[in-house]
Write a protein that holds these residues in place. Structure first.
Motif, mmCIF file in Angstrom:
data_model
loop_
_atom_site.group_PDB
_atom_site.id
_atom_site.type_symbol
_atom_site.label_atom_id
_atom_site.label_comp_id
_atom_site.label_asym_id
_atom_site.label_seq_id
_atom_site.Cartn_x
_atom_site.Cartn_y
_atom_site.Cartn_z
ATOM 1 N N UNK A 47 0.835 -1.205 0.000
ATOM 2 C CA UNK A 47 0.000 0.000 0.000
ATOM 3 C C UNK A 47 0.871 1.257 0.000
ATOM 4 N N UNK A 48 1.975 1.222 0.726
ATOM 5 C CA UNK A 48 2.896 2.357 0.742
ATOM 6 C C UNK A 48 3.455 2.604 -0.655
ATOM 7 N N UNK A 49 3.748 1.531 -1.382
ATOM 8 C CA UNK A 49 4.216 1.672 -2.765
ATOM 9 C C UNK A 49 3.183 2.378 -3.630
ATOM 10 N N UNK A 50 1.901 1.975 -3.490
ATOM 11 C CA UNK A 50 0.831 2.642 -4.248
ATOM 12 C C UNK A 50 0.722 4.111 -3.860
ATOM 13 N N UNK A 51 0.810 4.390 -2.544
ATOM 14 C CA UNK A 51 0.731 5.777 -2.077
ATOM 15 C C UNK A 51 1.853 6.622 -2.672
ATOM 16 N N UNK A 52 3.078 6.076 -2.676
ATOM 17 C CA UNK A 52 4.215 6.819 -3.219
ATOM 18 C C UNK A 52 4.033 7.105 -4.712
ATOM 19 N N UNK A 53 3.460 6.149 -5.437
ATOM 20 C CA UNK A 53 3.175 6.380 -6.858
ATOM 21 C C UNK A 53 2.156 7.495 -7.039
ATOM 22 N N UNK A 54 1.085 7.445 -6.259
ATOM 23 C CA UNK A 54 0.028 8.469 -6.363
ATOM 24 C C UNK A 54 0.573 9.848 -5.996
ATOM 25 N N UNK A 55 1.347 9.892 -4.925
ATOM 26 C CA UNK A 55 1.943 11.163 -4.496
ATOM 27 C C UNK A 55 2.829 11.726 -5.611
ATOM 28 N N UNK A 56 3.631 10.868 -6.209
ATOM 29 C CA UNK A 56 4.520 11.304 -7.290
ATOM 30 C C UNK A 56 3.729 11.781 -8.500
ATOM 31 N N UNK A 57 2.687 11.035 -8.865
ATOM 32 C CA UNK A 57 1.896 11.376 -10.048
ATOM 33 C C UNK A 57 1.096 12.665 -9.880
ATOM 34 N N UNK A 58 0.495 12.843 -8.714
ATOM 35 C CA UNK A 58 -0.445 13.949 -8.554
ATOM 36 C C UNK A 58 0.066 15.136 -7.745
ATOM 37 N N UNK A 59 1.133 14.956 -6.979
ATOM 38 C CA UNK A 59 1.588 16.062 -6.129
ATOM 39 C C UNK A 59 3.017 16.494 -6.466
#
Length: 113
Positions: A47-59
């Motif tokens: 889940x942390x991996x998914x969060x890091x991807x989302x953070x990178x993509x959108x923020x």
């Protein structure tokens, strides 16, 4: 790029398979940093991996520190083999400790650490 065959993929791995814990221990030892206190369950790590991807993509709009794919590979303790790269590309590798030492030095010189 010059020696590889079209449509084939190559794993540019190391001398042996290392689990994430072993890799982190090597990085901490070489960098002189303390161990992280939190140990995450496998599901939380992915889940942390998914969060890091989302953070990178959108923020941040920068490459993530870890991806969900990398997290899954580490959770599943998958082993990889770089023999195809050795045979077809003439690829050679060195001990992980040497690569980590050089990487940490580069991060320090470029003020990432």
């Amino acid at each position: 790029m010059e020696k590889g065959q079209k449509g084939r993929s190559y794993i540019l791995g190391g001398l042996k398979n290392s689990h994430m814990k072993e890799f982190v221990d090597i990085c901490l030892k070489i960098s002189g940093k303390r161990k992280p206190v939190i140990k995450l369950p496998k599901e939380a790590f992915v889940a942390l991996g998914y969060f890091m991807e989302m953070y990178a993509d959108f923020i941040s709009q920068e490459a993530p520190m870890m991806t969900s794919r990398i997290a899954k590979v580490n959770v599943l303790n998958m082993e990889v083999d770089c023999s195809r790269a050795e045979e077809e590309l003439g690829y050679t590798c060195r001990p992980i400790e040497e690569s980590v030492k050089d990487a940490i030095q580069w991060f320090k010189e470029n003020k990432y650490l």
